[in-house]
Design an enzyme around this catalytic site. Structure first.
Site, PDB file in Angstrom:
ATOM      1  N   TYR A 243      18.880  13.920  20.792  1.00 40.48           N
ATOM      2  CA  TYR A 243      19.014  13.949  22.249  1.00 40.48           C
ATOM      3  C   TYR A 243      19.212  15.338  22.855  1.00 40.48           C
ATOM      4  CZ  TYR A 243      23.829  13.452  20.526  1.00 40.48           C
ATOM      5  OH  TYR A 243      24.984  13.588  19.830  1.00 40.48           O
TER       6      TYR A 243
ATOM      7  N   LYS B 166      32.595   6.608  29.751  1.00 43.57           N
ATOM      8  CA  LYS B 166      32.893   5.722  28.609  1.00 43.57           C
ATOM      9  C   LYS B 166      33.175   4.304  29.081  1.00 43.57           C
ATOM     10  CE  LYS B 166      35.113   7.754  25.198  1.00 43.57           C
ATOM     11  NZ  LYS B 166      35.039   8.013  23.784  1.00 43.57           N
TER      12      LYS B 166
ATOM     13  N   ASP C  23      27.369   5.719  19.416  1.00 43.24           N
ATOM     14  CA  ASP C  23      28.689   5.808  18.793  1.00 43.24           C
ATOM     15  C   ASP C  23      28.510   5.991  17.286  1.00 43.24           C
ATOM     16  OD1 ASP C  23      31.371   5.870  18.659  1.00 43.24           O
ATOM     17  OD2 ASP C  23      31.687   3.725  18.952  1.00 43.24           O
TER      18      ASP C  23
ATOM     19  N   GLU D 247      21.455   8.614  29.718  1.00 41.85           N
ATOM     20  CA  GLU D 247      21.187   8.292  28.310  1.00 41.85           C
ATOM     21  C   GLU D 247      22.299   7.425  27.745  1.00 41.85           C
ATOM     22  OE1 GLU D 247      20.711  11.915  26.097  1.00 41.85           O
ATOM     23  OE2 GLU D 247      19.160  12.660  27.453  1.00 41.85           O
TER      24      GLU D 247
ATOM     25  N   CYS E 153      48.386 -17.637  -4.278  1.00 43.96           N
ATOM     26  CA  CYS E 153      46.983 -17.915  -3.974  1.00 43.96           C
ATOM     27  C   CYS E 153      46.868 -19.296  -3.333  1.00 43.96           C
ATOM     28  CB  CYS E 153      46.158 -17.849  -5.257  1.00 43.96           C
ATOM     29  SG  CYS E 153      44.464 -18.372  -5.010  1.00 43.96           S
TER      30      CYS E 153
ATOM     31  N   CYS F  76      44.706 -21.575  -6.141  1.00 43.93           N
ATOM     32  CA  CYS F  76      45.223 -21.916  -7.470  1.00 43.93           C
ATOM     33  C   CYS F  76      46.739 -21.763  -7.584  1.00 43.93           C
ATOM     34  CB  CYS F  76      44.529 -21.088  -8.549  1.00 43.93           C
ATOM     35  SG  CYS F  76      45.090 -19.372  -8.575  1.00 43.93           S
TER      36      CYS F  76
ATOM     37  N   GLU G  13       0.841  -1.216   0.000  1.00 45.67           N
ATOM     38  CA  GLU G  13       0.000   0.000   0.000  1.00 45.67           C
ATOM     39  C   GLU G  13       0.869   1.256   0.000  1.00 45.67           C
ATOM     40  OE1 GLU G  13      -3.735  -0.084   2.720  1.00 45.67           O
ATOM     41  OE2 GLU G  13      -2.369  -1.676   3.366  1.00 45.67           O
TER      42      GLU G  13
ATOM     43  N   LEU H  57      31.536  16.659  25.347  1.00 49.06           N
ATOM     44  CA  LEU H  57      31.341  16.418  26.780  1.00 49.06           C
ATOM     45  C   LEU H  57      32.650  16.028  27.445  1.00 49.06           C
ATOM     46  CD1 LEU H  57      28.147  14.197  26.550  1.00 49.06           C
ATOM     47  CD2 LEU H  57      28.248  16.549  27.351  1.00 49.06           C
TER      48      LEU H  57
ATOM     49  N   CYS I 177      40.993 -19.261 -11.458  1.00 50.91           N
ATOM     50  CA  CYS I 177      40.993 -19.615 -10.040  1.00 50.91           C
ATOM     51  C   CYS I 177      39.559 -20.004  -9.649  1.00 50.91           C
ATOM     52  CB  CYS I 177      41.489 -18.402  -9.239  1.00 50.91           C
ATOM     53  SG  CYS I 177      41.582 -18.686  -7.480  1.00 50.91           S
TER      54      CYS I 177
ATOM     55  N   LYS J  14      25.179   6.637  25.147  1.00 46.06           N
ATOM     56  CA  LYS J  14      26.072   7.474  24.348  1.00 46.06           C
ATOM     57  C   LYS J  14      26.261   6.759  23.011  1.00 46.06           C
ATOM     58  CE  LYS J  14      30.386  10.057  24.565  1.00 46.06           C
ATOM     59  NZ  LYS J  14      30.817   9.797  23.214  1.00 46.06           N
TER      60      LYS J  14
ATOM     61  N   ARG K 204      29.218  18.299  12.911  1.00 48.43           N
ATOM     62  CA  ARG K 204      29.865  19.030  13.997  1.00 48.43           C
ATOM     63  C   ARG K 204      31.060  19.844  13.495  1.00 48.43           C
ATOM     64  NH1 ARG K 204      32.228  19.139  19.368  1.00 48.43           N
ATOM     65  NH2 ARG K 204      34.287  18.372  18.884  1.00 48.43           N
TER      66      ARG K 204
ATOM     67  N   CYS L  53      44.375 -12.366  -5.892  1.00 52.88           N
ATOM     68  CA  CYS L  53      44.828 -13.357  -6.856  1.00 52.88           C
ATOM     69  C   CYS L  53      44.406 -12.863  -8.234  1.00 52.88           C
ATOM     70  CB  CYS L  53      44.167 -14.700  -6.553  1.00 52.88           C
ATOM     71  SG  CYS L  53      44.373 -15.862  -7.899  1.00 52.88           S
TER      72      CYS L  53
END
Ligand code: IVH
Length: 674
Positions: free
Chosen positions: A226, A313, A117, A113, A407, A410, A36, A84, A431, A115, A136, A425
């Protein structure tokens, strides 16, 4: 329908689709089927194409992005984007709490909250419309990445108009790449011989800086908000403000928790240190913020960080284990991936037996020796990575790991291109994992969409029936029916599916050829620029490198591919089988209605009054018989430059003496003569 009726139909469809998006991406409670949704979206798309006067950059149809080259413009943040203060210790957190209590004697609460990454973003809304998204940067200036951000489905382009959002505000948050998106992306990269992206954070930041919003749309990014930024906030509670933001249409975290003292904060931290492995995205800590906006104002900022918040952290979870051996896997494009076999060890809820070593450079930079004890860490990837070696456990006389030179399948001597971290390779015609890998890539859904799985290709190869994608077109139903896994009907279906694939459009055929580094988007760009295999085959490396988003390495790879005898033979057979080797010109550019620019090669660069304006100018070039180029070369006649034009394009134009003109000068060229 009258114009007014059309406009109101368009607005109604947009509102409906926006609310579907909100329910799906923010609330995770969809209430209509994908089918839909697609139907309504197609309806809106058609109306917008037929009535461009009602275009809107924030329409839900714009989520797919477009593939014109974006040049990022630097802008100044209205409020600087600070970071921070960080800590890894409980003692620091207690000190943070004690300091605040020394500065105020009023009672207060914290908000705890996750953090996230990822990469931080600042969004500005004017009367409910997203008008700007800025990275930023250095905190004072960031890059305007609005076009890319519009493709992130959990970011509202238009706010819920049933709510009382402020007229003008900024909201900040984190753009991140969920684990599932990184896994999908890396699987795709492996397909085209690109090295995998190491973690979700870099992948998110990298995606946001991609100069092609259509490519960003496919990266599966997400965004949590946030932090509301405005001179006078709706309420004195950050928690309540974020609840309001959620009702306006933003995705906010469901894991925010209020804490009335530092011991509750520590409980929250302990909980998420255990539970974070079950989140679908990466977090690298917990952010603790004072809830009251007025208390925040009272406490203020130090030079770089607020006094009212701190980040705790997590130490990365790691485990140590001895290295048993190294396997070298051969990918579909011949790329070699070294994988370490380890003594089984417990890490973040699972037993780890293998860890990726990515490539020769990583092994060298780790200074890995046989028998070393290594530390492993888990990122968003399923397979953990080795981060460092425990030198104290190295046995005397241990030898450094010597990377293979041939390789492992092969035996061909491996090749390593300058500037590339991985080796591969080169024996891609003979191969075995590469032969089947190439055919498997050829049949996939995004390529020729031939109805068969990997096992069938492996079987056909083992039986000696196929060595090249071109062989697929010679297979007959009786031949297939003789295979153990096939009945008469499935054999017929397979052959029919192969036959139907001759209708697959040229960009997908180009992708299906499996040229190293050429992904779906690059194939589209090449097809759009060159229109046919013939033109691409005759192009020089420089000409190929002029195409949008095509770098030197890819250009070289394409050029060399067309110079290989076996590829030439395969192309001839595929052409004979009837595959689409060119685009229909009308698909690419609309038929010209004037000849004013006939024979002229023109490029448009920089930003103009609105993002659509640039597209309009490009359209005018083609409508007046000109040829639109994506890069400056000796054949370019004019560069139409807007604000902040592409620096490399201008430099090249100046070097070649190409005329650089303004929008007004350009318009004068196509103006009807009196
Ligand atoms: S609040 C004044 N809340 O962590 C700064 N930041 O150095 C207010 N981050 O740059 C930031 N999750 O990119 C805040 N729940 C969260 C966050 C968060 C991730 C990032 C953000 C910021 C960095 C802190």
């Amino acid at each position: 329908m009258t114009n007014q009726e059309i406009q109101s139909k368009i607005l109604q469809l947009r509102e409906f689709l926006n609310s579907c998006n909100y329910k799906y991406y923010v609330l995770a409670q969809p209430d209509i089927s994908d089918y839909e949704y697609d139907i309504k979206m197609a309806e809106l798309q058609k109306l917008e194409t037929d009535y461009p006067e009602f275009d809107d950059p924030n329409s839900p149809t714009k989520r797919v992005g477009d593939d014109t080259n974006i040049e990022f413009v630097q802008v100044q943040h209205k409020y600087p984007m600070l970071s921070l203060g960080n800590t890894y210790s409980e003692a620091d957190l207690r000190e943070f709490d004690a300091r605040i209590r020394r500065l105020t004697d009023k009672p207060f609460t914290y908000d705890c909250e996750l953090k996230f990454d990822g990469t931080s973003i600042s969004l500005t809304y004017d009367h409910g419309q997203l008008i700007r998204a800025v990275t930023r940067g250095d905190g004072v200036h960031g890059d305007d990445v609005t076009a890319n951000v519009r493709t992130i489905k959990s970011i509202p382009l238009t706010l819920n108009n049933t709510t009382q959002y402020p007229d003008f505000f900024e909201i900040r948050g984190e753009i991140l790449m969920p684990h599932a998106s990184l896994q999908r992306l890396n699987a795709e990269r492996e397909e085209i011989g690109e090295p995998p992206l190491a973690n979700c954070r870099n992948a998110a930041a990298g995606a946001l800086k991609t100069q092609n919003s259509a490519a960003v749309a496919k990266r599966g990014l997400d965004c949590y908000l946030y932090y509301l930024m405005m001179d006078s906030q709706p309420t004195d509670s950050h928690f309540e403000n974020m609840q309001l933001a959620k009702s306006w249409g933003f995705k906010t975290s469901e894991h925010v928790k209020k804490a009335s003292d530092i011991s509750q904060v520590l409980d929250y931290i302990a909980y998420w240190d255990r539970e974070r492995e079950n989140l679908p995205y990466d977090i690298d800590g917990i952010v603790i913020k004072i809830d009251s906006i007025s208390l925040r104002e009272q406490l203020g900022f130090t030079a770089k960080t607020p006094r009212w918040a701190i980040a705790y952290k997590f130490k990365a979870e790691e485990a140590a284990s001895p290295l048993i051996s190294i396997d070298y896997q051969v990918g579909r494009t011949g790329v070699i991936t070294p994988v370490a076999n380890l003594e089984p060890v417990h890490l973040a809820g699972t037993t780890v037996r293998r860890a990726t070593l990515h490539n020769a450079d990583i092994i060298k930079s780790l200074d890995l020796h046989y028998g070393d004890t290594v530390f492993i860490e888990k990122g968003g990837e399923v397979i953990p990575k080795i981060t460092r070696v425990d030198i104290s456990k190295r046995k005397p006389g241990a030898l450094p790991v010597k990377y293979i030179e041939n390789c492992p399948v092969c035996g061909a001597p491996l090749v390593r291109n300058e500037g590339e971290a991985g080796s591969y390779c080169p024996n891609y015609q003979h191969c075995p994992p590469q032969i089947t890998g190439k055919i498997i890539h050829f049949v996939t859904r995004k390529a020729m969409d031939i109805n068969c799985g990997e096992a069938t290709i492996e079987l056909l190869y083992k039986q000696g029936l196929i060595h090249s994608p071109a062989d697929l077109y010679d297979l007959t139903a009786p031949q297939m029916a003789r295979l153990e896994r096939f009945a008469e009907k499935s054999a017929k279906n397979f052959v029919e599916s192969v036959r139907n694939s001759v209708n697959v459009p040229f960009p997908r055929v180009l992708y299906a050829l499996g040229i190293r580094h050429v992904g779906e988007q690059a194939a589209k760009n090449l097809a759009k620029h060159f229109h046919s295999i013939e033109n691409l085959r005759n192009a020089s490396i420089e000409q190929i490198a002029e195409v949008n988003d095509i770098g030197e390495i890819m250009a070289e790879s394409v050029y060399q591919w067309f110079r290989n005898e076996e590829n030439i033979e395969m192309l001839a057979r595929l052409e004979k089988a009837g595959l689409q080797f060119h685009t229909d010109e009308t698909e690419v550019s609309s038929a010209p209605t004037s000849e004013k620019l006939a024979g002229l090669n023109i490029i448009v660069t920089g930003s103009f009054a609105t993002p659509q304006r640039r597209a309009e100018l490009e359209q005018m070039v083609e409508q007046n018989g000109g040829k639109l180029q994506s890069g400056v070369n000796a054949k370019t006649n004019f560069v139409v430059a807007g604000d902040k034009p592409g620096a490399s394009k201008i430099a090249k134009a100046e070097k070649l003496g190409t005329k650089i003109i303004s929008e007004t000068e350009f318009l004068a060229m196509i103006e009807p003569q009196a």
